[in-house]
Motif scaffolding. Sequence first.
Motif, PDB file in Angstrom:
ATOM      1  N   PHE A 164       0.844  -1.239  -0.233  1.00  0.00           N
ATOM      2  CA  PHE A 164      -0.124  -0.165  -0.075  1.00  0.00           C
ATOM      3  C   PHE A 164       1.082   1.222   0.027  1.00  0.00           C
ATOM      4  CE2 PHE A 164      -2.687  -3.080   2.274  1.00  0.00           C
ATOM      5  CZ  PHE A 164      -3.690  -3.004   1.331  1.00  0.00           C
ATOM      6  N   LYS A 165       0.178   2.357  -0.359  1.00  0.00           N
ATOM      7  CA  LYS A 165       0.725   3.676  -0.366  1.00  0.00           C
ATOM      8  C   LYS A 165       0.458   4.270   1.150  1.00  0.00           C
ATOM      9  CE  LYS A 165       1.551   4.735  -5.166  1.00  0.00           C
ATOM     10  NZ  LYS A 165       1.639   5.912  -6.204  1.00  0.00           N
ATOM     11  N   LYS A 191      -1.904   8.943  -5.053  1.00  0.00           N
ATOM     12  CA  LYS A 191      -2.746   7.938  -4.906  1.00  0.00           C
ATOM     13  C   LYS A 191      -2.595   6.984  -3.519  1.00  0.00           C
ATOM     14  CE  LYS A 191      -3.035   7.076  -9.935  1.00  0.00           C
ATOM     15  NZ  LYS A 191      -2.785   8.246 -10.353  1.00  0.00           N
ATOM     16  N   ASP A 231      -3.140   5.467  -0.147  1.00  0.00           N
ATOM     17  CA  ASP A 231      -4.062   4.380   0.308  1.00  0.00           C
ATOM     18  C   ASP A 231      -4.704   4.620   1.766  1.00  0.00           C
ATOM     19  OD1 ASP A 231      -4.271   3.136  -2.113  1.00  0.00           O
ATOM     20  OD2 ASP A 231      -2.452   2.069  -1.501  1.00  0.00           O
ATOM     21  N   ILE A 242      -8.770  -0.337   3.733  1.00  0.00           N
ATOM     22  CA  ILE A 242      -7.441   0.276   2.820  1.00  0.00           C
ATOM     23  C   ILE A 242      -8.088   0.459   1.408  1.00  0.00           C
ATOM     24  CG2 ILE A 242      -5.228   0.443   2.450  1.00  0.00           C
ATOM     25  CD1 ILE A 242      -4.692  -0.624   5.154  1.00  0.00           C
ATOM     26  N   ARG A 243      -8.212  -1.172   1.089  1.00  0.00           N
ATOM     27  CA  ARG A 243      -8.607  -1.127  -0.402  1.00  0.00           C
ATOM     28  C   ARG A 243     -10.023  -0.101  -0.682  1.00  0.00           C
ATOM     29  NH1 ARG A 243      -8.877  -6.587   0.945  1.00  0.00           N
ATOM     30  NH2 ARG A 243      -6.705  -7.306   0.970  1.00  0.00           N
ATOM     31  N   SER A 251     -10.717   2.588   0.777  1.00  0.00           N
ATOM     32  CA  SER A 251     -10.265   3.924   0.632  1.00  0.00           C
ATOM     33  C   SER A 251      -9.527   4.040  -0.637  1.00  0.00           C
ATOM     34  CB  SER A 251      -9.546   4.141   1.882  1.00  0.00           C
ATOM     35  OG  SER A 251      -8.808   5.433   1.664  1.00  0.00           O
ATOM     36  N   ARG A 252      -8.798   3.207  -1.062  1.00  0.00           N
ATOM     37  CA  ARG A 252      -7.939   3.408  -2.208  1.00  0.00           C
ATOM     38  C   ARG A 252      -9.120   3.597  -3.577  1.00  0.00           C
ATOM     39  NH1 ARG A 252      -4.899  -1.739  -3.985  1.00  0.00           N
ATOM     40  NH2 ARG A 252      -2.982  -0.851  -2.937  1.00  0.00           N
ATOM     41  N   ARG A 253     -10.187   2.762  -3.568  1.00  0.00           N
ATOM     42  CA  ARG A 253     -11.009   3.066  -4.694  1.00  0.00           C
ATOM     43  C   ARG A 253     -11.795   4.441  -4.583  1.00  0.00           C
ATOM     44  NH1 ARG A 253     -12.262  -2.390  -3.149  1.00  0.00           N
ATOM     45  NH2 ARG A 253     -13.858  -1.832  -1.873  1.00  0.00           N
ATOM     46  N   ARG A 257      -9.410   6.930  -5.873  1.00  0.00           N
ATOM     47  CA  ARG A 257      -9.136   6.817  -7.286  1.00  0.00           C
ATOM     48  C   ARG A 257     -10.257   7.542  -8.037  1.00  0.00           C
ATOM     49  NH1 ARG A 257      -5.374   5.115  -5.035  1.00  0.00           N
ATOM     50  NH2 ARG A 257      -4.041   3.487  -5.723  1.00  0.00           N
TER      51      ARG A 257
END
Length: 465
Positions: A6-7, A120, A122, A449-450, A452-454, A457
Amino acid sequence: MKDERFKICFISGKLGDVDGVSLEADKWMEVLSELGHDLFAVAGLFRSELDYVAAKKRLLIEDLSFDSPRQSYYESSVFPFLSKRPIHLSDKKVGSIESELLREGREIAAQIYEFIQQNKIDLIIAENTNAMPMTLLGAVAVYELASEMGMAVLFHHHDFWWERSRFSDPCIDSLMNRIMPPRDLSLEHVVISSYAAHILRSVKRVMPHIIPNCEDFEHPPVPDEYNSQFRRELGFREDDILIVQPTRIVPRKRIEDSLRLTGRLMERYPELADRIRFIISLYHGDELETDYLQEIQVVASRYEISLHMISDRVASNRCRRKGKICFTNRDVLVNADLVTYLPLWEGFGNALLEAFAARVPVVSTTYLVYKTDIKGSGVRPLEIRDHYDEKGRLIIDDRTLEAVYRLIADKEYAGMRVEESFCAAAAEFGYSQLRERLGALIVSYADEIRASRRRVRKSQQSYYV
């Protein structure tokens, strides 16, 4: 998905310093970098370079700094006991200040969110921003990023505002209770001791993870060509007895008790007196009360202790300042003959772990978190019971002075104790524990976390308020 990378962005009032929060954040950065995560940082001050976050991945927002003009303004406005004359504001004035704080905090949140979008990112790791009000704008900003912008946030709490008398009875108590820390179920919280976990569960109904402070026992400090210059550079003789207080100068460290211990040791064993040098390695802390520095200087003078405050020669990394060599706290400890660590209260005890890693004899109080989370590991500092007399002074009896003398005079005995402490602390508070616990936490939080990433994006523009 165990190996997913992750970032991750750290947010703090300051980073790259020698205080406990900065040091622990740096350890987390090291471990997360080893685990393959891509790291970023936002802070009000970068005291020094960060080993694991490149300059292009850092964002400086000066209003987040502990000593920024805006922080000073809000502190003086909302905390009545930071002033010797407690302030009293009308409800209208309090409402105006709170509205101003929220507006500015949201503006900073928008600025950080733009940085998050561009890179980007996360996950946010918030370093004490929503536990201690040292960066009030940072607290509001992180809260907005979590609650309004849907960021995954892992709050790393080191200590809490209700544990500090100077933050008592804030004018904005309803806001602080809401955001410091927040209680949203999508957020994760980490505390550094079982006591802190109990308090957070009781006060906030939050179920935190416990990841204790750690130290790199895999690469402990040892004498080398660089730190062997310490005594000569600071003007100490090879046969001087260096008693080191490896902390900032803040009242809860009870440095006056360490000086009283040293003074009484000199009185009882006069043959040592001319060789003893008392060193305070770190700077006047963020919690320094105006008269405290003068108070400890008076105590040192009363006992005729050779007092050395060397913070101008100590940094988070080996470097040069104004042409002079600077040492890390680890370098100082390698040269110590004895460490004093007699706090009234500590969130955990970084300096204690550092001393164990440096294999130096330690005399420590049995402060609360030491008793609940450290003592049981099997470490063997010389303990002084946390009992105080009617004047609030630590009770130091003759047997303690005899035990301290033995630690200084009997190298074989001292070596046995420090080796036991090193091995016990390495097993319980080494990097292997940090890797295991922090790695597992990131994995368990991965779904959020995923998500949040979406959300990041999908966002097409910066968030404005």
